[in-house]
Motif scaffolding. Structure first.
Motif, PDB file in Angstrom:
ATOM      1  N   GLY A  99       0.815  -1.198   0.000  1.00 55.87           N
ATOM      2  CA  GLY A  99       0.000   0.000   0.000  1.00 55.87           C
ATOM      3  C   GLY A  99       0.851   1.251   0.000  1.00 55.87           C
ATOM      4  N   SER A 100       0.196   2.391  -0.189  1.00 54.81           N
ATOM      5  CA  SER A 100       0.912   3.665  -0.228  1.00 54.81           C
ATOM      6  C   SER A 100       1.134   4.222   1.166  1.00 54.81           C
ATOM      7  CB  SER A 100       0.106   4.683  -1.042  1.00 54.81           C
ATOM      8  OG  SER A 100      -0.292   4.136  -2.275  1.00 54.81           O
ATOM      9  N   LEU A 101       0.116   4.096   2.013  1.00 52.74           N
ATOM     10  CA  LEU A 101       0.134   4.818   3.281  1.00 52.74           C
ATOM     11  C   LEU A 101      -0.625   4.032   4.338  1.00 52.74           C
ATOM     12  CD1 LEU A 101       0.544   7.574   4.894  1.00 52.74           C
ATOM     13  CD2 LEU A 101      -1.723   8.210   4.039  1.00 52.74           C
ATOM     14  N   LEU A 102      -0.157   4.134   5.563  1.00 54.88           N
ATOM     15  CA  LEU A 102      -0.925   3.667   6.730  1.00 54.88           C
ATOM     16  C   LEU A 102      -1.117   4.883   7.623  1.00 54.88           C
ATOM     17  CD1 LEU A 102      -0.886   2.550   9.914  1.00 54.88           C
ATOM     18  CD2 LEU A 102      -2.338   1.432   8.221  1.00 54.88           C
ATOM     19  N   GLU A 103      -2.364   5.245   7.874  1.00 52.71           N
ATOM     20  CA  GLU A 103      -2.677   6.393   8.722  1.00 52.71           C
ATOM     21  C   GLU A 103      -3.445   5.899   9.933  1.00 52.71           C
ATOM     22  OE1 GLU A 103      -4.382   9.666  10.675  1.00 52.71           O
ATOM     23  OE2 GLU A 103      -5.511   7.989   9.844  1.00 52.71           O
ATOM     24  N   THR A 104      -2.968   6.251  11.129  1.00 53.53           N
ATOM     25  CA  THR A 104      -3.647   5.797  12.346  1.00 53.53           C
ATOM     26  C   THR A 104      -3.173   6.639  13.521  1.00 53.53           C
ATOM     27  OG1 THR A 104      -4.211   3.819  13.645  1.00 53.53           O
ATOM     28  CG2 THR A 104      -1.928   4.040  12.941  1.00 53.53           C
ATOM     29  N   GLY A 105      -3.673   6.320  14.712  1.00 57.40           N
ATOM     30  CA  GLY A 105      -3.275   7.037  15.914  1.00 57.40           C
ATOM     31  C   GLY A 105      -1.950   6.537  16.455  1.00 57.40           C
ATOM     32  N   HIS A 106      -1.180   7.418  17.054  1.00 59.00           N
ATOM     33  CA  HIS A 106       0.149   7.015  17.544  1.00 59.00           C
ATOM     34  C   HIS A 106       0.063   6.045  18.719  1.00 59.00           C
ATOM     35  CE1 HIS A 106       0.173   9.345  21.305  1.00 59.00           C
ATOM     36  NE2 HIS A 106      -0.346  10.359  20.646  1.00 59.00           N
ATOM     37  N   ASP A 107      -1.135   5.926  19.333  1.00 58.08           N
ATOM     38  CA  ASP A 107      -1.263   5.045  20.498  1.00 58.08           C
ATOM     39  C   ASP A 107      -1.202   3.565  20.133  1.00 58.08           C
ATOM     40  OD1 ASP A 107      -3.642   5.674  19.175  1.00 58.08           O
ATOM     41  OD2 ASP A 107      -4.886   5.096  20.874  1.00 58.08           O
ATOM     42  N   ILE A 108      -1.374   3.227  18.840  1.00 56.73           N
ATOM     43  CA  ILE A 108      -1.246   1.812  18.455  1.00 56.73           C
ATOM     44  C   ILE A 108      -0.050   1.602  17.520  1.00 56.73           C
ATOM     45  CG2 ILE A 108      -3.644   1.137  18.857  1.00 56.73           C
ATOM     46  CD1 ILE A 108      -4.179   1.445  15.888  1.00 56.73           C
ATOM     47  N   LEU A 109       0.953   2.462  17.660  1.00 54.80           N
ATOM     48  CA  LEU A 109       2.162   2.337  16.838  1.00 54.80           C
ATOM     49  C   LEU A 109       2.788   0.959  16.991  1.00 54.80           C
ATOM     50  CD1 LEU A 109       4.343   3.603  15.025  1.00 54.80           C
ATOM     51  CD2 LEU A 109       5.439   4.474  17.077  1.00 54.80           C
ATOM     52  N   PHE A 110       2.872   0.477  18.224  1.00 56.68           N
ATOM     53  CA  PHE A 110       3.487  -0.825  18.442  1.00 56.68           C
ATOM     54  C   PHE A 110       2.488  -1.962  18.233  1.00 56.68           C
ATOM     55  CE2 PHE A 110       4.505  -4.379  21.328  1.00 56.68           C
ATOM     56  CZ  PHE A 110       5.653  -4.823  20.691  1.00 56.68           C
ATOM     57  N   PHE A 111       1.314  -1.858  18.850  1.00 58.69           N
ATOM     58  CA  PHE A 111       0.358  -2.964  18.844  1.00 58.69           C
ATOM     59  C   PHE A 111      -0.077  -3.360  17.439  1.00 58.69           C
ATOM     60  CE2 PHE A 111      -0.155  -1.072  23.052  1.00 58.69           C
ATOM     61  CZ  PHE A 111       0.050  -2.201  23.836  1.00 58.69           C
ATOM     62  N   TRP A 112      -0.177  -2.386  16.546  1.00 59.16           N
ATOM     63  CA  TRP A 112      -0.652  -2.728  15.209  1.00 59.16           C
ATOM     64  C   TRP A 112       0.374  -2.416  14.132  1.00 59.16           C
ATOM     65  CZ3 TRP A 112      -4.059   0.254  11.419  1.00 59.16           C
ATOM     66  CH2 TRP A 112      -4.530  -0.616  10.422  1.00 59.16           C
ATOM     67  N   VAL A 113       0.875  -1.188  14.109  1.00 61.40           N
ATOM     68  CA  VAL A 113       1.737  -0.770  12.993  1.00 61.40           C
ATOM     69  C   VAL A 113       3.001  -1.625  12.935  1.00 61.40           C
ATOM     70  CG1 VAL A 113       2.967   1.149  11.928  1.00 61.40           C
ATOM     71  CG2 VAL A 113       0.851   1.579  13.199  1.00 61.40           C
ATOM     72  N   ALA A 114       3.697  -1.755  14.054  1.00 61.93           N
ATOM     73  CA  ALA A 114       4.948  -2.523  14.065  1.00 61.93           C
ATOM     74  C   ALA A 114       4.694  -3.979  13.687  1.00 61.93           C
ATOM     75  CB  ALA A 114       5.589  -2.439  15.450  1.00 61.93           C
ATOM     76  N   ARG A 115       3.596  -4.540  14.157  1.00 56.10           N
ATOM     77  CA  ARG A 115       3.303  -5.941  13.849  1.00 56.10           C
ATOM     78  C   ARG A 115       2.961  -6.134  12.378  1.00 56.10           C
ATOM     79  NH1 ARG A 115       0.104  -6.892  19.562  1.00 56.10           N
ATOM     80  NH2 ARG A 115       1.954  -7.429  20.775  1.00 56.10           N
ATOM     81  N   MET A 116       2.286  -5.145  11.764  1.00 51.08           N
ATOM     82  CA  MET A 116       2.038  -5.237  10.319  1.00 51.08           C
ATOM     83  C   MET A 116       3.358  -5.214   9.541  1.00 51.08           C
ATOM     84  SD  MET A 116      -1.355  -3.044   9.347  1.00 51.08           S
ATOM     85  CE  MET A 116      -0.942  -1.607  10.303  1.00 51.08           C
ATOM     86  N   VAL A 117       4.256  -4.354   9.970  1.00 50.66           N
ATOM     87  CA  VAL A 117       5.555  -4.263   9.293  1.00 50.66           C
ATOM     88  C   VAL A 117       6.314  -5.579   9.453  1.00 50.66           C
ATOM     89  CG1 VAL A 117       7.785  -3.091   9.267  1.00 50.66           C
ATOM     90  CG2 VAL A 117       5.679  -1.753   9.509  1.00 50.66           C
ATOM     91  N   MET A 118       6.342  -6.121  10.680  1.00 49.07           N
ATOM     92  CA  MET A 118       7.057  -7.383  10.927  1.00 49.07           C
ATOM     93  C   MET A 118       6.456  -8.518  10.115  1.00 49.07           C
ATOM     94  SD  MET A 118       8.080  -7.395  14.988  1.00 49.07           S
ATOM     95  CE  MET A 118       6.428  -7.507  15.604  1.00 49.07           C
ATOM     96  N   MET A 119       5.129  -8.640  10.155  1.00 52.71           N
ATOM     97  CA  MET A 119       4.457  -9.756   9.458  1.00 52.71           C
ATOM     98  C   MET A 119       4.555  -9.598   7.945  1.00 52.71           C
ATOM     99  SD  MET A 119       2.968 -11.693  11.931  1.00 52.71           S
ATOM    100  CE  MET A 119       1.297 -12.255  11.825  1.00 52.71           C
ATOM    101  N   GLY A 120       4.445  -8.350   7.470  1.00 56.13           N
ATOM    102  CA  GLY A 120       4.550  -8.125   6.028  1.00 56.13           C
ATOM    103  C   GLY A 120       5.916  -8.510   5.500  1.00 56.13           C
ATOM    104  N   LEU A 121       6.960  -8.062   6.187  1.00 56.20           N
ATOM    105  CA  LEU A 121       8.319  -8.405   5.763  1.00 56.20           C
ATOM    106  C   LEU A 121       8.557  -9.911   5.832  1.00 56.20           C
ATOM    107  CD1 LEU A 121      10.304  -5.515   7.506  1.00 56.20           C
ATOM    108  CD2 LEU A 121      10.108  -5.887   5.038  1.00 56.20           C
TER     109      LEU A 121
END
Length: 1210
Positions: A763-785
């Motif tokens: 995707g081009s962009l992930l936009e969300t709240g900074h409060d779930i930076l680890f719980f969701w964003v980091a896990r998407m990056v880890m799982m995607g890679l």
């Protein structure tokens, strides 16, 4: 007895509404058809006279019906329902009645467009009634009476069988209502329409005055017609052929937002396929793809959602208008714990059953049933926000496609050894009987002793105290004093720890302490984690029930003694504690220590208590065998992707958090002891062969994963080198953590691993709240890679967290939680109170919340509309990590929408009916200085908006739009400059002015459309089209303005106009100082050089118009200025001389100013006394001190200066 005056017309639905309401009234009024006596001064019928012989008079259907229905308790059972009844009364009066009349009565025009509009309104009603029997609550109310009587005309004369078939829910509800005994008594049996034919009113049944009554006046007829026309206009929209009708008098969010969304959907604008043959065909403009952070299926809209969607939709619409292949993919999360809790509560409430009474399979069926009935609620709410999602691609994390991806991800990671089995401490909720994630643990801060409610306990439980007690040293009279906030866990202690460098305990190396309640000897261990300054410097170690102690236990090979079961009952402990509830054991252990003389003291202790956000239970660290994800390597890759610039996180101050988490990442527990969710595709193996020893649950060697049980059996047989018939499998009862399925959401929605991801992944962009930076964003990056070898998106934009106007976290108990729909539609203070009554707050918290609401919203929340809310949220994003949301600021942007509305309405009159815009926006060379200036400002706004979108600087975008429309187009060009040029200038100048004005309107609307989609569309549709844009049916598929086209920005023109505006502001300030509100004065501008003289001459008309001056006369530096002028300096190049002589009473003004001067001197004396006090500088903030000193002094000096000026004139 009361008297009810009604119309004799059989189809007068207003009178019928009052008659039906009267049937529910315990004391039914006397019904009269004749006109009421003139002495009653009754404005309209129906009318109600309270009491016999003429008493108080109520007029109008709404007031009369409300009074009668309230007597029969049909206006709602609480304040919330009463507000909803009012809402439906408004719907009947403002939406359904006009379209019903427009269809049925020829005097309002029998038009197909009106019939289509009526069907649109009824479709809205049909969707509302889908899950309901009645409109408000569980019984018939005035809401049903009002809307059903308003629907009588369509059902009797206009809704043919095919129409009624399309309106299943409305028809069911209508027939339910009209067959109630009270309706039947008034209406009789209703005959439904079989074929729509023109209706000709019969003179004999028309509304006519009685022979002996006064006839209806012409003024009254005009007033009635005007009211009907206003109501008709309010809802008559949105087919394209009707777009050129005149704009309504004022902006109404309800009007503007009524029907555009469904039209956009119908046209397919939200789909990436729109305007192209195939999404796979190359697009030179590029591809923009973003997936929504999937909201919980149980969720309802809150301001966090509103902020997320305002930002994401604005970005999506901007990219779409730029011509990119654009997809914003919707989805919904199954929300394992939250959904299970909701359905369990529903089961217990409605059927008195637990999930265990039903069994797993039947319970899951119940959850699916609930999801299918209620689960798309949040989708409807997102549509209210204008979110331009491609709903045909909506995904649910439990859908077969996504469930297969989850299963595949687990199996691949387990086979690679990334997922493994281990027994470790987890966050355990005894109420839920499940492990929960860190984000589901609320950290409740206590300042000292506090009593908290705990599920399953009648009395509140004490927290926030530190209990000290002693352990006896084996073989001596010596003792070691330790302290704990959880005294019951001492039953599971297996050591006492001290710091290796603590001199107080060096002599205890190798010693043991004795447990007072069992035959257990515990070593004294030396570990650097101990804080020598905390308490006595000695701490008890409970490895099985504390995260820090767990690490100490591993380092020193201590015993892990589990003293709590899954329900919070004590196990592996001696009597009398065995089987006790954990917090009852807390009291028992404390008393037992006192009895033994080993209790020392209890004192207040500030602490953080972990509370389960779902069950409100106190979270316990508990040893459980679970599945874990090894995050070390994946975490390093995710961190490196940002370090190396492959993934961009905006704003970059979040980098520190990102690296801190990922560089110190712990393995991730993904097991959840629930029934609702993705059941873990792992099987425990039992081998029926004596050569293979039995395995233990925590031993990963005895677990295999498989897509089917057959596949798992084959794997197990190969692993243990036996035939498949000797394998017995038991599938893990647990489900996966919800964040696991969310972690693969960016590619599971596109059919991974079976389908081609190349078009929209990454995707081009992930936009969300900074409060779930680890719980969701980091896990998407880890799982995607890990699973695709690619980052799931190129950029991450993190928005702030919404707080209230005072900077407090949104909390139901504070009464500061704002439902965005309440901001959009408005709500009374009583309505807000009603929402609290329906919440789960205890009475004390309800009262506290009410006080908060009364303080913040004393008159409720006014209707602001979706566009104003979106604009405000985008404007707020400059505040960093937190947004302090003030409803008054949102209301300010609602007024801005009204300004836009009036500006376009006014400008369209200026353009005229026959105006034809030029082929494209361009300069012709004949523009006036005003035209060149406003076009330069427009180009500047275009540049700022595009730069803002590219940099995710939303405040820059909103500021550019706001300033252009309000301060430049409306305040200067449109109101003050455009008129004189177009009215008094030459014909060619007027033509150029109109073309310039159209360019500003059309381009300005395109600039704001991504953020304000509804008002942008509404106003755009009213404008004529350039020939080059004839094929653009909506503003949202019209190209977004870009600097390549709008390239006329001129810094010289801007600078010249800014000089002129500085002069204007100075003159206005002088006029205000001397109270020249209406009087126009001559103005002499003394210029320091010829260049400034020339500039003043060039802009003299603009200065004269904008400053309300009689004349503007440039004067050279050496020239004489007439006496009797007030003087002010506009700049170092120009001095203003405003002629006052002859315009004001000088002596009177001097007297007034002398009085004012005296008052200011008194204020200054008081201020000096205040400042001379010894504690002034300590107590008063520095900024306030500075303001105190400046304000009065400045006003005093201005007053003295004005007096001297006036005296000179005299």
């Amino acid at each position: 007895m009361a008297s009810l005056y009604i119309s004799p017309h059989p189809d007068d639905f207003r009178s019928l509404m009052a008659l039906v309401a009267a049937e529910f009234c315990p004391s039914r009024p006397c019904t009269l058809i004749e006109d009421p006596p003139a002495s009653l001064a009754m404005c309209s019928r129906p009318g109600l006279v309270l009491g016999s012989g003429g008493g108080e008079v109520l007029s109008g259907a709404g007031a009369v019906a409300w009074y009668l229905a309230s007597q029969g308790k049909r206006t709602g059972s609480n304040a919330k329902q009463a507000s909803q009844v009012w809402q439906w009364l408004s719907f009947a009066d403002n939406e359904l009645t006009p379209v019903s009349c427009a269809v049925v009565f020829p005097l309002l025009g029998l038009q197909q467009s009106s019939h289509a509009e009526m069907m649109r309104v009824l479709n809205v009603l049909d969707k509302t009634l889908e899950p309901k029997t009645f409109l408000v609550g569980d019984s018939l109310t005035l809401a049903d009476i009002a809307v059903a009587t308003a629907a009588l005309l369509p059902f009797k004369y206009a809704l043919e069988p095919s129409n009624r078939k399309a309106l299943t829910n409305v028809t069911r509800w209508f027939l339910t209502c009209v067959n109630q005994p009270q309706f039947v008594k008034v209406l009789g049996q209703i005959s439904l329409c079989e074929k729509m034919v023109p209706v000709t009113p019969k003179p004999s049944v028309a509304i006519v005055p009685a022979a002996n009554a006064n006839p209806t006046t012409e003024a009254q007829l005009k007033k009635d017609a005007k009211n009907r026309e206003k109501l008709e206009k309010f809802q008559k929209k949105k087919e394209m052929e009707e777009k050129k009708n005149a704009l309504p008098d004022s902006y109404s969010p309800q009007y503007v937002e009524a029907a555009w969304y469904s039209w956009w959907e119908k046209q397919g604008y939200f789909k990436p396929e729109y305007g192209r043959k195939s999404i796979s065909e190359p697009n030179s403009r590029g591809v923009f793809m973003m997936c929504i952070p999937p909201p919980n299926v149980t969720g309802s809209l809150h301001l966090g959602h509103a902020l997320t969607n305002a930002i994401q939709d604005s970005l999506t619409r901007w990219h779409r208008m730029r011509g990119e292949t654009t997809l914003w993919n919707p989805g919904c999360d199954h929300a394992g714990i939250a959904t299970q809790v909701v359905v369990e509560k529903k089961l217990m409430r409605e059927r008195g059953m637990s999930r265990h009474d039903l069994g797993r399979d039947q319970f899951i069926q119940e959850v699916w049933k609930w999801k299918n009935e209620k689960g798309d609620r949040i989708y409807h709410q997102l549509k209210k926000l204008g979110s331009s999602l491609d709903w045909d691609r909506a995904c649910f994390t439990m859908d077969p496609k996504l469930s297969y991806a989850v299963q595949e991800a687990f199996i691949r990671l387990q086979e690679d050894g990334v997922i493994y089995r281990s027994k470790r401490l987890v966050n355990w909720s005894c109420t839920l009987n499940s492990a929960i994630s860190d984000i589901e643990v609320d950290k409740k801060e206590l300042t000292g002793r506090t009593l908290l409610p705990v599920p399953g306990y009648k009395d509140k439980v004490e927290f926030g105290v530190l209990v000290s007690f002693s352990y006896k040293i084996e073989g001596s009279d010596e003792e070691v004093i330790v302290a704990t906030t959880r005294i019951e866990t001492m039953l599971g202690d297996s050591a006492v720890a001290v710091h290796p460098a603590d001199p107080r305990y060096q002599h205890l190396k190798g010693k043991m302490v004795l447990h007072p309640f069992c035959d257990r000897k515990m070593p004294i261990v030396f570990d650097e984690f101990v804080d020598v300054n905390f308490g006595t410097g000695a701490v008890k170690i409970t490895p099985a029930h504390d995260h820090n102690d767990y690490e100490v236990g591993n380092r020193h090979n201590l015993a892990f003694i589990n003293v709590l079961d899954e329900n919070g009952l004590l196990i592996n402990v001696p009597a009398p504690f065995l089987g006790m509830k954990r917090f009852e054991a807390r009291k028992a252990v404390l008393q037992a220590l006192k009895d033994r003389g080993q209790f020392k003291e209890t004192k207040d202790n500030p602490m953080v208590v972990p509370v389960c956000s779902r069950s409100k239970d106190i979270v316990e660290p508990l040893l459980k065998p679970q599945w874990y994800v090894d995050c070390a390597d994946m975490g390093k890759q995710a961190a490196d992707s940002v370090r190396e610039g492959r993934l961009k996180i905006i704003p970059d101050h979040h980098h520190k958090t990102w690296f801190n988490w990922l560089d110190n990442i712990r393995d991730w527990c993904i097991s959840r002891q629930l029934w609702w969710g993705h059941r873990i595709p792992a099987y425990f193996v039992t081998v029926n062969d004596p050569s293979v020893k039995p395995g233990e649950d925590m031993d990963g060697h005895y677990w295999v994963s498989g897509r089917t049980e057959e596949e798992a059996r084959d794997k197990a047989a190969k692993r243990f080198n036996v035939s498949t018939d000797k394998i017995t499998l038991r599938q893990d009862e647990d489900v996966l953590d919800t964040w696991f399925s969310s972690g693969i959401f960016p590619f599971s929605i596109f059919g991974w691993p079976n389908e081609d991801l190349s078009v929209f992944y990454p995707g081009s962009l992930l936009e969300t709240g900074h409060d779930i930076l680890f719980f969701w964003v980091a896990r998407m990056v880890m799982m995607g890679l890990k699973l695709t070898g690619k980052l799931p998106f190129k950029e991450v934009y993190l928005h702030a967290v919404v707080r209230d106007a005072h900077g407090r976290k949104m909390s139901k108990s504070l009464g500061n939680v704002i439902d965005p729909l309440d901001v959009i539609t408005g709500i009374s203070l009583e309505g807000l109170y009603a929402q609290l009554q329906d919440s789960n707050l205890d009475p004390v918290e309800v009262e506290k919340a009410k006080q908060g609401q009364k303080s913040d919203y004393p008159t409720g929340i006014p209707e602001c509309g979706t566009d104003a809310l979106r604009f405000a949220l985008c404007a707020y994003t400059s505040q960093g990590r937190d947004i302090n949301m003030d409803v008054n600021r949102i209301l300010g942007y609602r007024h801005f929408c009204n300004k836009l509305w009036n500006a376009v309405k006014f400008a369209m009159r200026t353009l005229g009916d026959n105006f034809v815009p030029s082929e494209k926006a361009q300069l012709c060379g004949e523009e006036s200085v005003s035209d060149r200036w406003i076009l330069s400002r427009l180009c500047s706004a275009v540049g700022q908006c595009n730069a803002g979108f590219q940099a995710y600087d939303f405040p820059a975008i909103t500021t550019a739009i706001y300033n252009f429309w309000l301060y430049e187009l409306c305040d200067v060009y449109l109101v003050r400059v455009c008129l004189p040029v177009s009215d008094s200038g030459s014909q060619s100048q007027a033509v150029v002015c109109r073309q310039t004005l159209f360019t500003c309107l059309e381009t300005g609307l395109r600039l704001l459309a991504p953020i304000m989609p509804f008002v942008g569309e509404e106003l755009y549709q009213r404008l004529p089209r350039r020939r080059s844009q004839d094929d653009h049916s909506s503003i949202h598929v019209t190209p977004y303005p870009e600097t390549e086209e709008f390239c006329w920005h001129s810094e010289d023109v801007d600078r010249q106009m800014e000089f002129a505006m500085t002069v204007v502001r100075t003159i206005r300030s002088l006029r205000a100082d001397y109270n020249l509100t209406k009087t126009r004065a001559d103005c002499y501008l003394q210029c320091i050089d010829s260049e400034t003289m020339s500039l003043v001459e060039q802009y003299s008309l603009q200065i004269q118009t904008l400053s309300l001056s009689q004349t503007i006369q440039p004067v050279p530096a050496t020239g004489a200025v007439p006496e009797g002028c007030a003087v002010a300096i506009a700049s170092d190049r120009c001095t203003i001389h405003l002629m006052l002589k002859g315009l004001i009473d000088l002596e009177k003004e001097v007297a007034k100013l002398t009085v004012k001067k005296g008052e200011l001197e008194k204020q200054m004396d008081k201020l000096r006394e205040k400042m001379d006090k010894s504690d002034y500088k300590e107590k008063v903030p520095v900024k306030v001190q500075e303001l105190d000193a400046e304000k009065s002094q400045t006003e005093l000096e201005k007053a003295k200066e004005a007096i001297d000026n006036f005296k000179r004139m005299v």
